[in-house]
Enzyme design. Structure first.
Site, PDB file in Angstrom:
ATOM      1  N   ARG A 219       0.852  -1.050   0.104  1.00 46.70           N
ATOM      2  CA  ARG A 219       0.234   0.104   0.195  1.00 46.70           C
ATOM      3  C   ARG A 219       0.597   1.289  -0.153  1.00 46.70           C
ATOM      4  NH1 ARG A 219      -2.043   0.221   6.605  1.00 46.70           N
ATOM      5  NH2 ARG A 219       0.277   0.431   6.843  1.00 46.70           N
TER       6      ARG A 219
ATOM      7  N   CYS B 258       2.803   5.385  -7.506  1.00 43.59           N
ATOM      8  CA  CYS B 258       3.892   6.595  -8.896  1.00 43.59           C
ATOM      9  C   CYS B 258       3.074   7.857  -9.046  1.00 43.59           C
ATOM     10  CB  CYS B 258       4.562   6.093 -10.191  1.00 43.59           C
ATOM     11  SG  CYS B 258       4.907   7.696 -10.528  1.00 43.59           S
TER      12      CYS B 258
ATOM     13  N   ASN C 109      -3.667   7.919   3.537  1.00 39.76           N
ATOM     14  CA  ASN C 109      -3.300   7.390   4.032  1.00 39.76           C
ATOM     15  C   ASN C 109      -1.865   7.461   4.425  1.00 39.76           C
ATOM     16  OD1 ASN C 109      -3.527   6.137   6.791  1.00 39.76           O
ATOM     17  ND2 ASN C 109      -1.868   4.889   5.678  1.00 39.76           N
ATOM     18  N   GLU C 110      -0.925   8.288   5.537  1.00 35.46           N
ATOM     19  CA  GLU C 110       0.554   7.965   5.804  1.00 35.46           C
ATOM     20  C   GLU C 110       1.052   8.343   4.607  1.00 35.46           C
ATOM     21  OE1 GLU C 110       1.124   5.088   8.379  1.00 35.46           O
ATOM     22  OE2 GLU C 110       0.811   6.194  10.346  1.00 35.46           O
TER      23      GLU C 110
ATOM     24  N   GLU D 295      -3.799   8.347  14.937  1.00 36.35           N
ATOM     25  CA  GLU D 295      -3.830   6.937  15.298  1.00 36.35           C
ATOM     26  C   GLU D 295      -3.074   6.658  16.923  1.00 36.35           C
ATOM     27  OE1 GLU D 295      -2.513   4.032  12.292  1.00 36.35           O
ATOM     28  OE2 GLU D 295      -3.599   5.313  10.730  1.00 36.35           O
TER      29      GLU D 295
ATOM     30  N   PHE E 137      -3.549  -9.502  14.759  1.00 45.28           N
ATOM     31  CA  PHE E 137      -2.855  -9.197  15.746  1.00 45.28           C
ATOM     32  C   PHE E 137      -2.672  -7.465  16.864  1.00 45.28           C
ATOM     33  CE2 PHE E 137      -2.994 -13.880  15.009  1.00 45.28           C
ATOM     34  CZ  PHE E 137      -3.523 -14.368  16.024  1.00 45.28           C
ATOM     35  N   HIS E 138      -3.408  -6.325  15.631  1.00 43.61           N
ATOM     36  CA  HIS E 138      -2.366  -5.170  16.187  1.00 43.61           C
ATOM     37  C   HIS E 138      -3.575  -4.738  17.312  1.00 43.61           C
ATOM     38  CE1 HIS E 138      -1.893  -1.135  15.778  1.00 43.61           C
ATOM     39  NE2 HIS E 138      -1.110  -1.158  15.389  1.00 43.61           N
TER      40      HIS E 138
END
Ligand code: GAL
Length: 677
Positions: free
Chosen positions: A114, A118, A152-153, A314, A364-365
C-alpha cells in the site's frame, strides 16, 4: 457539522465496517460499544476502495450510506478518507504503470502493499480523481462528516521513468541551466559533468548516489510531487463543500518519510499524526522517560507545524503487532500516554483500530475491541476511562499554549545530514542529538515548539539548532537578526558547513571562511576541525566545578572573543573551548563544540533559560521521570516512572504514584485540582 463547533475533544479511531458487512450483529454491537467507550468520532474508508468500486466504474456506496447514517443518529461524527492509499487488484492489473519503480534499479514493482503508487502516473491520478469525486459528490453535505482524511501516511519515493522525466523538468526549473546544476553538484568530481538535463536519472542504489545535491534534490522533488498529489485530492473534495477541512495523517520520522512536512502542512487545514512510541521497550524498564521524550518531541513538532492543535489520528490502546517485542501497555499507561498527547496540543485521541480484523497482517494489532468481541476487557475499560476523561476536558479544545523556546529539527537539514559521508557510519546520532537537546530543554520545564529553519523565529526567546549542518540562503542572516534583536541562539558542532545543495562554503587565503558560515562574529569563534570519537571513547569538560563527558563529536575551535563556559580536559585539544557564550546586539549566541552527556546539556540549558528570563511552568528543578507541560493555563505533571515521585508545584509538594498524572489550573493554584488517578 463543523469541526470547530464541536465543543468536546474527539475520541475514536479507524473503523472498518466494510470488513464486517456479513456480520450485522457485530455492526450493531459496534455502535453500542462506541457509545459506551465515549467515542464521538470514527475514521471511515481509509482502505475501502475495493468495497466502494469493486469493478471499474461500478460504485457501491450503500453500505457506507447506511453506516454514516447510523453513526450520525448515534451522535458519532465521521472523518471520511479518500481511498488512495491502497488500490484494488483490478486497477493494478489493468494499469500496471500506477505502481512504483523500485529503489534498486527503477523497475516497476508488482501489485502488493500500500502507499506505493507512482505519483507521476496520469492514469493513477485520473482513477483517484474519479473515486474522490464520487465520494465528495455523495458525502460532502452529510451531517456526520466533519473532516476529509486524504490518503494515508503518504511517504516514499518512486524511481520510474515517468518520475525521471518529471525530475528533469523540476531540475530545469530550479537551476535554469545545466552549467549551474554542474556547479552546484560539483560534477567535475569523478567525471560527472552533465551536458544536458536528459542525462540525469533518479538516484537509484545501482546508479548515481555520489552527488549529494542530486540525492537531496530528488527527495525535494518527490516531496513536492506528494504535495501536488495531495493538493489534487484536496481540490476535488473542497469543490463540493469548501467548509469541510482536510487533513492527512502524518508519520513519525519526518526525515525518513521523504516529505517536507513544513511545506505539506500549508496544504492542510488541520495536521494529524500517527503516534506509536515503543512503550515498555526502553533499556531502563522502570522508566518510560526516554520513550515519553521521543513521543513528546513529535507532538511538539506536529503542533508547531501550524501553530495550532493537531489531531492524534492513530495510536494504539494496547500493543501494536509490528515491533520486535509487542508489549502490552501497562496499567495506567494508556491514560498517561493520552494525557501526554493532549497536554502537547492534541484535540483528539484516536486509535488504530476500533476492532481487530480476523485475517491479514494486522489481525493481532491492538484494538479497542478484540476478537472476543467483549467490553469486559482491560483494554476496553482503559479506553472508556480515557473517553470519560476527555469529556471533562472540553476547556482544551482549540487551545494551544505558547512556547518561548524552539528547537530546530529541519527536514532538509536532516536529509542532508543522513546523506553526507563524514564523521561516523552510524547515522542514528543525527536523530538522537537533536532529541537530546530537546530533552534537556524539556527537563527545564518550559514548553517547546519544534520548528524548521523557514519557520518564523520572532516569537521565541531561545532557539536551539543542534547540528544545523545546512545553511540555506538567508539562514545565517536570520540567526544574526534573531540574536541582534535580543534572542538567545544555541548552535552546535557541525553547523553552517554547506549550502542548500550540500556544497561546502569556502574561503581563500586572503579571505578565509570558517564555520559556522557567516557567523564567526556573532558566535565569537571559528571552527578549525572536527574529531569523531568511537562509541567507547570520551573527552571531559569542566563546567561550574563539575566534570561532564564530551562524546561522539569534538570540534577544535578558536576563540575570537566569546566567553568560555567549558573547556576540553584531554587529548591534543585540551584547553580549547567546548562551550561558549557571546553577547551580540541585544542577545546571546551560544556554541556547543561537542556532543555531551545528558547532565551537561541539562545544566547548560538551565543557564541559557535562566539568563533569558523565561518562566518555568513549575518552580522545581528536574525531578527524574517527571514531565511537565502547560496547555490552556493547565499544568500537566506526568510521572513516567513505575515508582513514586514528588515534585514541588506552586509552593506545594505533589506526590505521584507510578504512571500517575495530575492537572493543575495555574491561576487557581492547587484549589482546583483534578485528574489524580
Ligand atoms: C499505521 C497505518 C495504519 C496501520 C497502523 C498499524 O502506520 O496508517 O493503517 O497499519 O500503522 O500500526
Amino acid at each position: 457539522m463543523k469541526i470547530d463547533e464541536i465543543s468536546n475533544l474527539l475520541h475514536g479511531g479507524d473503523y472498518n465496517p466494510d470488513q464486517w458487512l456479513e456480520y450485522p450483529e457485530i455492526l450493531d454491537d459496534d455502535i453500542e460499544l462506541m457509545k459506551e467507550a465515549g467515542v464521538n468520532v470514527v475514521t471511515l474508508g481509509v482502505f475501502s476502495w475495493s468495497s466502494l468500486e469493486p469493478e471499474e466504474g461500478v460504485f457501491t456506496f450503500e453500505w457506507l450510506d447506511n453506516i454514516m447514517d447510523r453513526l450520525y443518529e448515534n451522535g458519532i461524527y465521521v472523518i471520511l478518507s479518500t481511498p488512495s492509499a491502497a488500490r484494488p487488484p483490478w486497477l493494478a492489473k489493468k494499469y500496471p504503470e500506477i505502481m512504483r519503480g523500485n529503489f534498486m534499479d527503477g523497475q516497476r514493482m508488482p501489485f502488493g502493499g500500500r502507499e506505493n503508487h507512482c505519483e507521476s502516473s496520469e492514469i493513477w491520478r485520473e482513477k483517484v480523481r474519479i473515486i474522490d469525486e464520487k465520494l465528495a459528490q455523495h458525502y460532502s453535505h452529510h451531517p456526520a462528516l466533519i473532516m476529509w482524511h486524504l490518503s494515508n501516511e503518504m511517504h516514499g519515493l518512486c524511481f520510474c521513468e515517468n518520475c525521471a522525466v518529471n525530475f528533469r523538468k523540476w531540475l530545469k526549473n530550479k537551476y535554469g541551466t545545466i552549467d549551474e546544476l554542474n556547479k552546484q553538484y560539483w560534477t567535475a568530481f569523478w567525471s560527472r559533468r552533465f551536458t544536458g538535463f536528459d542525462e540525469i536519472n533518479p538516484p537509484v542504489r545501482f546508479g548515481e548516489r555520489q552527488l549529494h545535491g542530486q540525492v537531496i534534490d530528488y527527495m525535494r522533488f518527490y516531496s513536492d510531487l506528494h504535495i501536488d498529489f495531495l493538493e489534487a485530492e484536496k481540490e476535488i473534495v473542497k469543490k463540493y463543500n469548501p467548509d469541510i477541512p482536510v487533513t492527512t495523517n502524518m508519520f513519525m520520522q519526518h526525515h525518513t518519510v521523504k516529505i517536507n512536512y513544513h511545506k505539506m502542512a500549508k496544504s492542510l487545514d488541520i495536521t494529524s499524526y500517527d503516534s506509536y512510541p515503543m512503550w515498555h521497550l526502553g533499556k531502563d524498564k522502570t522508566s518510560e522517560w526516554k520513550t515519553a521524550v521521543w513521543a513528546s518531541m513529535r507532538f511538539d513538532f506536529m503542533r508547531a507545524l501550524k501553530s495550532k492543535p493537531f489531531y492524534l489520528m492513530e495510536s494504539v490502546p494496547s500493543a501494536p503487532n509490528h515491533f520486535e517485542f509487542c508489549k502490552l501497555k501497562r496499567p495506567k499507561m494508556h491514560m498517561l500516554s493520552s494525557m501526554l498527547a493532549v497536554s502537547s496540543g492534541a484535540d483528539s485521541i484516536q486509535y488504530f483500530q476500533w476492532r481487530k480484523s480476523l485475517g491479514a497482517t494486522e489481525k493481532f494489532h491492538g484494538a479497542v475491541i478484540d476478537h472476543d468481541g467483549s467490553s469486559d476487557t482491560r483494554v476496553f475499560r482503559d479506553v472508556r476511562e480515557v473517553g470519560a476523561k476527555l469529556k471533562e476536558m472540553s476547556y482544551l479544545k482549540g487551545q494551544k499554549s505558547k512556547a518561548d523556546v524552539a528547537v530546530i529539527f529541519d527536514w532538509e537539514n536532516m536529509i542532508a545530514l543522513f546523506e553526507q559521508q563524514n564523521l561516523r557510519k552510524d547515522k542514528e546520532l543525527f536523530d538522537k542529538i537533536p532529541r537530546a537537546h530537546y530533552e534537556a530543554i524539556l527537563k527545564n520545564y518550559v514548553n517547546i515548539d519544534v520548528i524548521g529553519v523557514d519557520s518564523d523565529f520572532s516569537g521565541y526567546k531561545v532557539i536551539s539548532a543542534p547540528m544545523l549542518y545546512m545553511f540555506k540562503d538567508g539562514v545565517a542572516d536570520k540567526i544574526r537578526r534573531f540574536v541582534e534583536n535580543g534572542g538567545s541562539f544555541v548552535l552546535t558542532h557541525y553547523s553552517g558547513l554547506v549550502n542548500e545543495n550540500d556544497l561546502c562554503f569556502h574561503g581563500t587565503r586572503r579571505n578565509p571562511a570558517f564555520a559556522p558560515h557567516g557567523l564567526n562574529d556573532v558566535f565569537g569563534l571559528r571552527v578549525n576541525e572536527i574529531d569523531a570519537l568511537c562509541d567507547d571513547e570520551f573527552n571531559e569538560i569542566s563546567y561550574e566545578d563539575k566534570t561532564f563527558k564530551a562524546i561522539n563529536f569534538c570540534e577544535l575551535t578558536e576563540n575570537l572573543g566569546a566567553k568560555t563556559l567549558a573547556r576540553y580536559e584531554h587529548d591534543f585539544y585540551a584547553g580549547l573551548d567546548a562551550a561558549t557564550e557571546n553577547e551580540y546586539g541585544g542577545g546571546k549566541a551560544y556554541y556547543l563544540a561537542c556532543n555531551t552527556d545528558d547532565d551537561f546539556l541539562y545544566e547548560f540549558y538551565k543557564h541559557v533559560i535562566d539568563h533569558s528570563g523565561i518562566p518555568r511552568i513549575v518552580d522545581s528543578g528536574y525531578v527524574k521521570d517527571i514531565m511537565v507541560k502547560e496547555r490552556a493555563g493547565r499544568k500537566f505533571i506526568m510521572n513516567f516512572s513505575t515508582e513514586k515521585r514528588r515534585i514541588g508545584v506552586d509552593g506545594e509538594m505533589i506526590e505521584l504514584e507510578g504512571y500517575e498524572y495530575v492537572i493543575i489550573e495555574s491561576s487557581l493554584k492547587k484549589s482546583y485540582q483534578e485528574g489524580k488517578i
